[in-house]
Design an enzyme around this catalytic site. Structure first.
Site, PDB file in Angstrom:
ATOM      1  N   GLN A  90      10.817  15.569  10.160  1.00  0.00           N
ATOM      2  CA  GLN A  90       9.844  14.654  10.704  1.00  0.00           C
ATOM      3  C   GLN A  90       8.519  15.306  10.772  1.00  0.00           C
ATOM      4  O   GLN A  90       7.507  14.813  10.870  1.00  0.00           O
ATOM      5  CB  GLN A  90      10.584  13.685  11.780  1.00  0.00           C
ATOM      6  CG  GLN A  90       9.478  12.687  12.389  1.00  0.00           C
ATOM      7  CD  GLN A  90       9.938  11.457  11.112  1.00  0.00           C
ATOM      8  OE1 GLN A  90      10.881  11.410  10.683  1.00  0.00           O
ATOM      9  NE2 GLN A  90       8.959  10.977  10.813  1.00  0.00           N
ATOM     10  N   ASP A  97      15.389   7.580   4.363  1.00  0.00           N
ATOM     11  CA  ASP A  97      14.338   7.732   3.976  1.00  0.00           C
ATOM     12  C   ASP A  97      14.205   7.396   2.389  1.00  0.00           C
ATOM     13  O   ASP A  97      13.486   6.880   1.690  1.00  0.00           O
ATOM     14  CB  ASP A  97      13.691   9.002   4.153  1.00  0.00           C
ATOM     15  CG  ASP A  97      13.055   9.089   5.516  1.00  0.00           C
ATOM     16  OD1 ASP A  97      12.956   7.980   6.035  1.00  0.00           O
ATOM     17  OD2 ASP A  97      12.408  10.262   5.895  1.00  0.00           O
ATOM     18  N   GLU A 147       3.671 -36.524  28.725  1.00  0.00           N
ATOM     19  CA  GLU A 147       2.580 -35.640  28.395  1.00  0.00           C
ATOM     20  C   GLU A 147       1.070 -36.305  27.969  1.00  0.00           C
ATOM     21  O   GLU A 147       0.216 -35.321  27.808  1.00  0.00           O
ATOM     22  CB  GLU A 147       3.052 -34.855  27.191  1.00  0.00           C
ATOM     23  CG  GLU A 147       3.867 -33.704  27.418  1.00  0.00           C
ATOM     24  CD  GLU A 147       4.299 -32.737  26.235  1.00  0.00           C
ATOM     25  OE1 GLU A 147       4.793 -31.706  26.407  1.00  0.00           O
ATOM     26  OE2 GLU A 147       3.970 -33.058  25.120  1.00  0.00           O
ATOM     27  N   SER A 194       4.444   8.770  12.057  1.00  0.00           N
ATOM     28  CA  SER A 194       6.030   8.688  12.150  1.00  0.00           C
ATOM     29  C   SER A 194       6.577   9.548  13.072  1.00  0.00           C
ATOM     30  O   SER A 194       5.862  10.314  13.798  1.00  0.00           O
ATOM     31  CB  SER A 194       6.542   9.210  10.815  1.00  0.00           C
ATOM     32  OG  SER A 194       7.995   8.839  10.670  1.00  0.00           O
ATOM     33  N   HIS A 250       1.482 -39.849  20.040  1.00  0.00           N
ATOM     34  CA  HIS A 250       2.551 -39.405  19.762  1.00  0.00           C
ATOM     35  C   HIS A 250       3.812 -40.390  20.112  1.00  0.00           C
ATOM     36  O   HIS A 250       4.560 -40.622  19.244  1.00  0.00           O
ATOM     37  CB  HIS A 250       2.847 -38.068  20.487  1.00  0.00           C
ATOM     38  CG  HIS A 250       2.318 -36.966  20.208  1.00  0.00           C
ATOM     39  ND1 HIS A 250       0.867 -36.725  19.859  1.00  0.00           N
ATOM     40  CD2 HIS A 250       2.683 -35.800  19.492  1.00  0.00           C
ATOM     41  CE1 HIS A 250       0.622 -35.422  19.461  1.00  0.00           C
ATOM     42  NE2 HIS A 250       1.791 -34.803  19.362  1.00  0.00           N
ATOM     43  N   ASN A 259      -2.450   6.382   6.879  1.00  0.00           N
ATOM     44  CA  ASN A 259      -3.136   7.318   7.862  1.00  0.00           C
ATOM     45  C   ASN A 259      -3.847   6.137   8.801  1.00  0.00           C
ATOM     46  O   ASN A 259      -3.695   4.959   8.841  1.00  0.00           O
ATOM     47  CB  ASN A 259      -4.068   8.252   7.400  1.00  0.00           C
ATOM     48  CG  ASN A 259      -5.294   7.715   6.445  1.00  0.00           C
ATOM     49  OD1 ASN A 259      -5.621   6.258   6.550  1.00  0.00           O
ATOM     50  ND2 ASN A 259      -5.929   8.186   5.668  1.00  0.00           N
ATOM     51  N   TYR A 314       0.911  -0.874   0.010  1.00  0.00           N
ATOM     52  CA  TYR A 314       0.030   0.092   0.097  1.00  0.00           C
ATOM     53  C   TYR A 314       0.810   1.214  -0.021  1.00  0.00           C
ATOM     54  O   TYR A 314       1.617   1.425   0.816  1.00  0.00           O
ATOM     55  CB  TYR A 314      -0.797  -0.046   1.262  1.00  0.00           C
ATOM     56  CG  TYR A 314      -1.810   1.408   1.191  1.00  0.00           C
ATOM     57  CD1 TYR A 314      -2.745   1.234   0.111  1.00  0.00           C
ATOM     58  CD2 TYR A 314      -1.467   2.438   1.986  1.00  0.00           C
ATOM     59  CE1 TYR A 314      -3.798   2.449   0.145  1.00  0.00           C
ATOM     60  CE2 TYR A 314      -2.326   3.501   1.617  1.00  0.00           C
ATOM     61  CZ  TYR A 314      -3.333   3.429   0.859  1.00  0.00           C
ATOM     62  OH  TYR A 314      -4.284   4.636   0.597  1.00  0.00           O
ATOM     63  N   GLN A 325     -10.271   0.862   1.392  1.00  0.00           N
ATOM     64  CA  GLN A 325     -10.874  -0.223   0.510  1.00  0.00           C
ATOM     65  C   GLN A 325      -9.837  -0.889  -0.196  1.00  0.00           C
ATOM     66  O   GLN A 325      -9.884  -2.032  -0.653  1.00  0.00           O
ATOM     67  CB  GLN A 325     -11.580   0.702  -0.674  1.00  0.00           C
ATOM     68  CG  GLN A 325     -10.897   1.753  -1.395  1.00  0.00           C
ATOM     69  CD  GLN A 325     -11.094   3.111  -0.492  1.00  0.00           C
ATOM     70  OE1 GLN A 325     -11.255   3.238   0.593  1.00  0.00           O
ATOM     71  NE2 GLN A 325     -11.152   4.255  -1.186  1.00  0.00           N
ATOM     72  N   HIS A 347       5.652  15.569   8.407  1.00  0.00           N
ATOM     73  CA  HIS A 347       4.889  14.486   7.880  1.00  0.00           C
ATOM     74  C   HIS A 347       3.384  14.704   8.205  1.00  0.00           C
ATOM     75  O   HIS A 347       2.502  14.316   7.303  1.00  0.00           O
ATOM     76  CB  HIS A 347       5.207  13.183   8.723  1.00  0.00           C
ATOM     77  CG  HIS A 347       6.368  12.343   7.968  1.00  0.00           C
ATOM     78  ND1 HIS A 347       6.168  11.697   6.490  1.00  0.00           N
ATOM     79  CD2 HIS A 347       7.452  12.116   8.136  1.00  0.00           C
ATOM     80  CE1 HIS A 347       7.110  11.143   6.232  1.00  0.00           C
ATOM     81  NE2 HIS A 347       7.986  11.268   7.029  1.00  0.00           N
ATOM     82  N   GLU A 382      11.035   5.468  16.167  1.00  0.00           N
ATOM     83  CA  GLU A 382      11.140   4.641  14.747  1.00  0.00           C
ATOM     84  C   GLU A 382      12.674   5.076  14.311  1.00  0.00           C
ATOM     85  O   GLU A 382      13.155   4.359  13.699  1.00  0.00           O
ATOM     86  CB  GLU A 382      10.004   5.286  14.210  1.00  0.00           C
ATOM     87  CG  GLU A 382      10.110   4.848  12.544  1.00  0.00           C
ATOM     88  CD  GLU A 382       9.122   5.795  11.842  1.00  0.00           C
ATOM     89  OE1 GLU A 382       8.769   5.356  10.549  1.00  0.00           O
ATOM     90  OE2 GLU A 382       8.663   6.888  12.189  1.00  0.00           O
ATOM     91  N   HIS A 383      12.957   6.507  14.382  1.00  0.00           N
ATOM     92  CA  HIS A 383      14.137   6.876  13.981  1.00  0.00           C
ATOM     93  C   HIS A 383      14.703   7.371  15.113  1.00  0.00           C
ATOM     94  O   HIS A 383      14.354   8.226  15.914  1.00  0.00           O
ATOM     95  CB  HIS A 383      13.960   8.109  12.812  1.00  0.00           C
ATOM     96  CG  HIS A 383      13.048   7.565  11.616  1.00  0.00           C
ATOM     97  ND1 HIS A 383      11.746   7.977  11.708  1.00  0.00           N
ATOM     98  CD2 HIS A 383      13.486   6.882  10.543  1.00  0.00           C
ATOM     99  CE1 HIS A 383      11.115   7.730  10.517  1.00  0.00           C
ATOM    100  NE2 HIS A 383      12.298   6.914   9.872  1.00  0.00           N
TER     101      HIS A 383
END
Length: 431
Positions: free
Chosen positions: A255, A356, A410, A233, A415, A209, A124, A186, A258, A322-323
């Site tokens: 950053q 990036d 067990e 982010s 088994h 998003n 995506y 969608q 964003h 994240e960074h």
């Protein structure tokens, strides 16, 4: 930005919290859209494209002709940049190929692993105010190297039903199989369930998003795997008295632009540096085309003064960014103390923008503190490790009794019997 000086460790938990959003209504909306995509396929996808992206589409698929046109539409310098970035990303991910080692765990017992590509993956790619063609390279390049047979890409079109040409060019360069003009929830639903036009995939990758993120998490419960849970982010920058305040401010703002739900976190051991960076942020933000976005982000971002670099690293690890940019003189020493981070940038010149776009590392990374348990996308993200084992008669003699005893205790008699019949077979041959 909030300024916090010498916070005690008991305050760190609250200090490192991310902005919280009430997404109760959001989850309901996402569930409704996903249900319609599952039941109505292409028609529901087209209806939502008209509703959300204001595009009336006859066909969801991007044609080869559209991609050919895109290759001539983008500036030559951008095409060259895409090719250079693709080369570096490919080089870094090629080096991650897994070579399994066969191990004889006991006489006659051989075990090994094989890395096998996920056959169908979905990517995506957001295409709104900032169409992320760089993410196409970050996801499609390792997918192609891994050997994924089908790479499906969904990205929203504009009102004329056209996809951003740079996204199409990046997709061709990286080897994407199919491209569709579908955005938002969608798109996630279409790749998770499959429609008349869009094939169902086995794993979905990519940012988006909060609606897209909620959709990914919902479909991951029953229908498809996803790369990782993710949110807005974020970046954390660690500086000392010798850091460059212009660089630091630029990194924080890169950053902040964003989106308003992003977060920047600044940690320094120098009060003078804190003041200089604060002033530089205020100066640079006024020069940005997206300054209103950046200013909103800065309202819930933080600048923290700590006593020493050990405390700075402890706080960073608690934040799990994240960074992480370590812009100190002793960055090599501090790098050894990193425990929780998605991707780390070392020294004065390693800006987050390099990762990036073109250094070669992957920019699809865990956010919202998930770096405590998740890593960013890499070659293994597009593969599965399948284990193999072979037992000879010698192997049965080596571990047969062990298996029988453990299965018996067990209380799993079937088994135990699966091993017992083999032991008996070998003993009868010898007798």
């Amino acid at each position: 930005m909030d300024i916090i000086k010498y916070p005690v460790r008991e305050e760190w938990s609250k200090l490192t919290e991310r902005p919280h959003l009430d997404n109760t209504q959001l989850q309901t909306t996402v569930e409704q859209v996903l249900n319609e995509i599952r039941q109505q396929g292409d028609q529901a996808v087209k209806n939502y494209e008209e509703k959300f992206d204001h595009a009336q589409l006859d066909s969801l698929a991007v044609s080869e002709q559209e991609i050919d046109e895109a290759m001539t539409e983008i500036p030559s310098e951008l095409l060259d940049a895409l090719k250079l970035a693709h080369h570096n990303i490919a080089a870094f991910h090629e080096a991650q190929r897994y070579e399994g080692i066969e191990v004889e765990t006991a006489p006659g017992v051989r075990c090994w692993q094989k890395s096998i590509a996920i056959e169908k993956v979905g990517l995506y790619i957001p295409g709104g105010t900032a169409p992320l063609f760089s993410t196409v390279l970050m996801l499609a390049t390792p997918a192609k190297i891994a050997g994924c047979k089908e790479i499906v890409l969904c990205t929203p079109p504009n009102r004329e039903g056209k996809v951003n040409p740079a996204i199409l060019c990046a997709a061709r360069i990286a080897g994407v199989s199919h491209i569709y003009k579908v955005g938002g929830v969608q798109a996630i639903g279409a790749m998770a369930y499959g429609t008349e036009s869009i094939p169902k995939v086995f794993k979905i990758f990519g940012p988006g998003n909060q609606y897209v993120m909620a959709a990914k998490q919902q479909v991951s419960l029953h229908d498809v795997a996803i790369d990782m849970p993710a949110g807005p982010s974020e970046v954390c920058v660690i500086a000392d008295e010798n850091s460059n305040p212009v660089f630091v401010a630029a990194d924080l703002l890169s950053q902040a632009e964003h989106g308003t739900d992003s977060q920047v976190f600044f940690i320094t051991t120098s009060e003078k540096m804190l003041e200089e960076v604060q002033q530089e942020v205020m100066r640079q933000v006024e020069l940005l085309p997206r300054k209103q976005l950046a200013k909103e982000t800065l309202k819930h971002s933080k600048m923290v003064l700590v006593r020493d670099t050990d405390e700075a690293m402890d706080l960073s690890n608690a934040y799990a960014p994240e960074h992480l940019i370590i812009a100190t003189d002793d960055y090599e020493v501090l790098a050894q103390k990193v425990i929780n981070a998605g991707s780390v940038f070392l020294g004065q010149y390693a800006c987050e923008s390099a990762g990036d776009y073109a250094s070669g590392t992957n920019h699809t990374l865990p956010t919202h503190g998930y770096a405590t348990a998740y890593n960013g996308v890499n070659l293994d993200s597009f593969c599965r490790k399948v284990t193999f084992q072979h037992l000879s008669e010698e192997g049965i003699r080596s571990i047969g009794k062990c298996v029988e005893v453990m299965a018996e205790h067990e209380q799993l008699d079937a088994h135990k019997n699966a091993m017992t019949v083999r032991i008996n077979k070998i003993n009868n041959k010898q007798g």
